[in-house]
Design a protein around this motif. Structure first.
Motif, PDB file in Angstrom:
ATOM      1  N   CYS A   1       0.860  -1.173   0.364  1.00 44.52           N
ATOM      2  CA  CYS A   1       0.617   0.040  -0.422  1.00 44.52           C
ATOM      3  C   CYS A   1       0.961   1.068   0.125  1.00 44.52           C
ATOM      4  CB  CYS A   1      -0.870  -0.213   1.108  1.00 44.52           C
ATOM      5  SG  CYS A   1      -0.105  -0.385   3.266  1.00 44.52           S
ATOM      6  N   GLU A   2       2.169   0.999   0.900  1.00 52.04           N
ATOM      7  CA  GLU A   2       3.126   2.601   0.957  1.00 52.04           C
ATOM      8  C   GLU A   2       3.455   2.658  -1.079  1.00 52.04           C
ATOM      9  OE1 GLU A   2       3.174   1.001   4.852  1.00 52.04           O
ATOM     10  OE2 GLU A   2       2.998  -0.270   3.127  1.00 52.04           O
ATOM     11  N   ASP A   3       4.001   1.864  -1.346  1.00 51.20           N
ATOM     12  CA  ASP A   3       4.804   2.203  -2.187  1.00 51.20           C
ATOM     13  C   ASP A   3       3.596   2.447  -3.314  1.00 51.20           C
ATOM     14  OD1 ASP A   3       6.326   0.707  -1.297  1.00 51.20           O
ATOM     15  OD2 ASP A   3       5.525  -1.888  -1.384  1.00 51.20           O
ATOM     16  N   ARG A   4       2.298   1.654  -3.455  1.00 53.91           N
ATOM     17  CA  ARG A   4       1.536   2.229  -4.467  1.00 53.91           C
ATOM     18  C   ARG A   4       0.792   3.488  -4.375  1.00 53.91           C
ATOM     19  NH1 ARG A   4      -2.478  -3.211  -5.938  1.00 53.91           N
ATOM     20  NH2 ARG A   4      -1.051  -4.603  -5.620  1.00 53.91           N
ATOM     21  N   SER A   5       1.069   4.054  -3.287  1.00 53.36           N
ATOM     22  CA  SER A   5       0.119   5.781  -2.909  1.00 53.36           C
ATOM     23  C   SER A   5       1.508   6.859  -3.671  1.00 53.36           C
ATOM     24  CB  SER A   5       0.608   5.832  -1.003  1.00 53.36           C
ATOM     25  OG  SER A   5      -1.026   4.537  -0.131  1.00 53.36           O
ATOM     26  N   VAL A   6       2.756   5.882  -3.057  1.00 59.34           N
ATOM     27  CA  VAL A   6       3.717   7.159  -3.562  1.00 59.34           C
ATOM     28  C   VAL A   6       3.622   7.129  -5.550  1.00 59.34           C
ATOM     29  CG1 VAL A   6       6.001   6.785  -3.982  1.00 59.34           C
ATOM     30  CG2 VAL A   6       5.397   6.073  -1.930  1.00 59.34           C
ATOM     31  N   LEU A   7       3.199   5.740  -5.575  1.00 54.87           N
ATOM     32  CA  LEU A   7       3.675   5.853  -7.262  1.00 54.87           C
ATOM     33  C   LEU A   7       2.731   6.383  -7.432  1.00 54.87           C
ATOM     34  CD1 LEU A   7       4.668   5.356 -10.070  1.00 54.87           C
ATOM     35  CD2 LEU A   7       2.822   3.570  -9.792  1.00 54.87           C
ATOM     36  N   PHE A   8       1.350   6.512  -7.283  1.00 49.16           N
ATOM     37  CA  PHE A   8      -0.355   6.755  -7.296  1.00 49.16           C
ATOM     38  C   PHE A   8      -0.017   8.980  -7.335  1.00 49.16           C
ATOM     39  CE2 PHE A   8      -4.510   8.713  -6.633  1.00 49.16           C
ATOM     40  CZ  PHE A   8      -5.016   8.057  -7.891  1.00 49.16           C
ATOM     41  N   ALA A   9       0.745   9.067  -6.053  1.00 50.18           N
ATOM     42  CA  ALA A   9       1.130  10.120  -6.103  1.00 50.18           C
ATOM     43  C   ALA A   9       1.364  11.195  -6.395  1.00 50.18           C
ATOM     44  CB  ALA A   9       1.368  10.839  -4.048  1.00 50.18           C
TER      45      ALA A   9
ATOM     46  N   ALA B   1      -2.973   5.356   2.073  1.00 50.52           N
ATOM     47  CA  ALA B   1      -3.910   5.376   1.542  1.00 50.52           C
ATOM     48  C   ALA B   1      -3.478   7.187   0.553  1.00 50.52           C
ATOM     49  CB  ALA B   1      -5.422   5.901   1.454  1.00 50.52           C
ATOM     50  N   THR B   2      -4.261   7.574   0.042  1.00 52.43           N
ATOM     51  CA  THR B   2      -3.748   8.848  -0.649  1.00 52.43           C
ATOM     52  C   THR B   2      -4.972   9.471  -0.600  1.00 52.43           C
ATOM     53  OG1 THR B   2      -4.056   8.178  -2.961  1.00 52.43           O
ATOM     54  CG2 THR B   2      -1.932   8.474  -1.944  1.00 52.43           C
ATOM     55  N   ALA B   3      -5.090  11.236  -0.605  1.00 53.09           N
ATOM     56  CA  ALA B   3      -6.233  11.804  -1.380  1.00 53.09           C
ATOM     57  C   ALA B   3      -5.912  13.359  -1.762  1.00 53.09           C
ATOM     58  CB  ALA B   3      -7.253  12.385   0.296  1.00 53.09           C
TER      59      ALA B   3
ATOM     60  N   LYS C   1     -10.537  20.648   0.379  1.00 53.57           N
ATOM     61  CA  LYS C   1     -11.316  18.879   0.083  1.00 53.57           C
ATOM     62  C   LYS C   1     -10.404  18.495  -0.757  1.00 53.57           C
ATOM     63  CE  LYS C   1     -15.105  16.578  -2.006  1.00 53.57           C
ATOM     64  NZ  LYS C   1     -16.837  17.028  -2.196  1.00 53.57           N
ATOM     65  N   PHE C   2      -9.970  17.157  -0.154  1.00 56.62           N
ATOM     66  CA  PHE C   2      -9.349  16.352  -0.564  1.00 56.62           C
ATOM     67  C   PHE C   2     -10.127  14.808  -0.762  1.00 56.62           C
ATOM     68  CE2 PHE C   2      -5.890  19.451   1.333  1.00 56.62           C
ATOM     69  CZ  PHE C   2      -5.160  18.571  -0.480  1.00 56.62           C
ATOM     70  N   THR C   3     -10.843  14.183  -1.735  1.00 56.50           N
ATOM     71  CA  THR C   3     -11.027  12.980  -1.776  1.00 56.50           C
ATOM     72  C   THR C   3     -10.258  12.114  -2.153  1.00 56.50           C
ATOM     73  OG1 THR C   3     -12.572  14.163  -3.426  1.00 56.50           O
ATOM     74  CG2 THR C   3     -12.640  11.846  -3.005  1.00 56.50           C
ATOM     75  N   ILE C   4     -10.004  11.091  -0.758  1.00 54.06           N
ATOM     76  CA  ILE C   4      -9.367   9.461  -1.079  1.00 54.06           C
ATOM     77  C   ILE C   4      -9.625   8.911  -2.522  1.00 54.06           C
ATOM     78  CG2 ILE C   4     -10.310   7.522  -0.039  1.00 54.06           C
ATOM     79  CD1 ILE C   4      -9.541   9.284   2.205  1.00 54.06           C
ATOM     80  N   CYS C   5      -8.632   8.232  -2.015  1.00 50.74           N
ATOM     81  CA  CYS C   5      -8.055   7.075  -3.448  1.00 50.74           C
ATOM     82  C   CYS C   5      -7.137   6.270  -3.535  1.00 50.74           C
ATOM     83  CB  CYS C   5      -7.596   8.595  -4.998  1.00 50.74           C
ATOM     84  SG  CYS C   5      -8.466   9.623  -5.047  1.00 50.74           S
ATOM     85  N   ASP C   6      -7.623   5.245  -2.875  1.00 57.18           N
ATOM     86  CA  ASP C   6      -6.678   4.200  -2.365  1.00 57.18           C
ATOM     87  C   ASP C   6      -6.453   3.306  -3.491  1.00 57.18           C
ATOM     88  OD1 ASP C   6      -5.943   1.946  -1.059  1.00 57.18           O
ATOM     89  OD2 ASP C   6      -7.673   2.541   0.792  1.00 57.18           O
TER      90      ASP C   6
ATOM     91  N   ALA D   1     -12.099  -0.622  -6.844  1.00 65.97           N
ATOM     92  CA  ALA D   1     -11.991   0.908  -6.166  1.00 65.97           C
ATOM     93  C   ALA D   1     -12.575   1.986  -6.921  1.00 65.97           C
ATOM     94  CB  ALA D   1     -11.886   0.660  -4.523  1.00 65.97           C
ATOM     95  N   PRO D   2     -13.420   2.976  -7.393  1.00 66.03           N
ATOM     96  CA  PRO D   2     -13.391   4.387  -7.503  1.00 66.03           C
ATOM     97  C   PRO D   2     -12.959   4.948  -6.784  1.00 66.03           C
ATOM     98  CG  PRO D   2     -15.989   3.795  -7.037  1.00 66.03           C
ATOM     99  CD  PRO D   2     -15.076   2.739  -6.444  1.00 66.03           C
ATOM    100  N   ILE D   3     -12.313   6.347  -7.285  1.00 60.63           N
ATOM    101  CA  ILE D   3     -12.477   7.182  -6.557  1.00 60.63           C
ATOM    102  C   ILE D   3     -12.918   7.688  -5.508  1.00 60.63           C
ATOM    103  CG2 ILE D   3     -10.653   8.362  -8.136  1.00 60.63           C
ATOM    104  CD1 ILE D   3     -12.780  10.249  -8.836  1.00 60.63           C
ATOM    105  N   GLY D   4     -12.997   8.440  -4.106  1.00 56.54           N
ATOM    106  CA  GLY D   4     -13.355   8.450  -3.374  1.00 56.54           C
ATOM    107  C   GLY D   4     -14.637   7.134  -2.108  1.00 56.54           C
ATOM    108  N   MET D   5     -13.533   6.037  -2.423  1.00 55.60           N
ATOM    109  CA  MET D   5     -13.826   4.702  -1.526  1.00 55.60           C
ATOM    110  C   MET D   5     -12.826   4.281  -0.735  1.00 55.60           C
ATOM    111  SD  MET D   5     -15.360   1.364  -3.235  1.00 55.60           S
ATOM    112  CE  MET D   5     -17.310   2.420  -3.349  1.00 55.60           C
ATOM    113  N   THR D   6     -13.490   4.110   0.470  1.00 56.88           N
ATOM    114  CA  THR D   6     -12.378   4.550   1.963  1.00 56.88           C
ATOM    115  C   THR D   6     -12.237   2.275   1.814  1.00 56.88           C
ATOM    116  OG1 THR D   6     -12.585   6.440   2.601  1.00 56.88           O
ATOM    117  CG2 THR D   6     -11.821   4.935   4.238  1.00 56.88           C
ATOM    118  N   MET D   7     -11.761   1.956   2.344  1.00 53.00           N
ATOM    119  CA  MET D   7     -11.668   0.384   2.306  1.00 53.00           C
ATOM    120  C   MET D   7     -12.553   1.054   4.287  1.00 53.00           C
ATOM    121  SD  MET D   7      -8.274  -1.971   2.552  1.00 53.00           S
ATOM    122  CE  MET D   7      -7.265  -1.507   1.060  1.00 53.00           C
ATOM    123  N   PRO D   8     -13.658  -0.581   3.762  1.00 54.57           N
ATOM    124  CA  PRO D   8     -14.614  -0.117   5.416  1.00 54.57           C
ATOM    125  C   PRO D   8     -13.873   0.079   6.696  1.00 54.57           C
ATOM    126  CG  PRO D   8     -15.588  -1.872   4.029  1.00 54.57           C
ATOM    127  CD  PRO D   8     -13.904  -1.261   3.204  1.00 54.57           C
TER     128      PRO D   8
END
Length: 201
Positions: A111-119, A140-142, A160-165, A171-178
């Motif tokens: 998760c950390e690695d993917r968050s870095v790349l997505f950001a 995750a990221t927002a 406002k920062f929208t969650i992107c995991d 999962a689409p943008i705006g969806m947090t893991m339950p």
């Protein structure tokens, strides 16, 4: 430069995409000497020139002309599904935080690695503000969108920062893991603005 290539593939709304990403093996070797550092070190780093160029060539045409929400959704799906998942303990037997280049070298990422790349991709290709969102045991990221988007969000510095995991597969943008909805989170502010200067070249 010691250039190697990795083919990446993903599908978005039924359309398959694939392209090759170059990475510099010398940079990967250099990163092996880094001690485990604060998350901001990885989020603030840029990528090597060949990786930057091939990511731009592969992804920019796919998101061109799309709304911010759809473009971010495409980048999110890419990071969610183009890489196989394993924890650091499973892959290395210890904690290891990737710089963005390293995802293209190693067979698995977490998760950390993917968050870095997505950001990095959102900063580089969309010129939008991103933060890291650290939960207990998860990253995750927002994204601060300047267009209206729906979904879970947090407020940081009056924006406002929208969650992107990037690890919540499909999962689409705006969806947090339950399991993390409503849970306290640490915000990692990205400080490096050099990406904006590079992207304008």
């Amino acid at each position: 430069e010691s250039t190697e290539k990795r083919k990446v593939e993903f599908t978005y709304i039924g359309t398959p995409y694939s392209f090759e990403v170059n990475f510099n093996q010398n940079v990967i070797d250099y990163y092996q000497d880094f001690p485990l550092s604060d998350a901001n070190i990885y989020f603030d780093a840029t990528v090597s020139a060949s990786t930057k160029q091939t990511l731009k060539e592969g992804l920019k045409p796919i998101i061109e002309g799309k709304s911010q929400g759809e473009a971010a959704g495409i980048l999110l799906r890419f990071v969610q599904t183009a890489f196989d998942y394993k924890t650091d303990q499973e892959q290395f037997g210890k904690e290891k935080f990737f710089f963005a280049d390293e995802l293209f070298k190693f067979p698995y990422s977490d998760c950390e690695d993917r968050s870095v790349l997505f950001a990095y991709l959102v900063k580089e290709l969309m010129q939008l503000d991103v933060v890291g969102v650290g939960y207990s045991g998860h990253m995750a990221t927002a994204v601060h969108f300047t267009e209206d988007v729906d979904g879970d969000f947090l407020t940081f510095e009056d924006k406002k920062f929208t969650i992107c995991d990037p690890t919540y597969i499909n999962a689409p943008i705006g969806m947090t893991m339950p399991q993390y909805q409503g849970k306290p989170a640490e915000i990692f502010k990205l400080r490096n603005t050099r990406n904006k200067a590079y992207a304008q070249r």
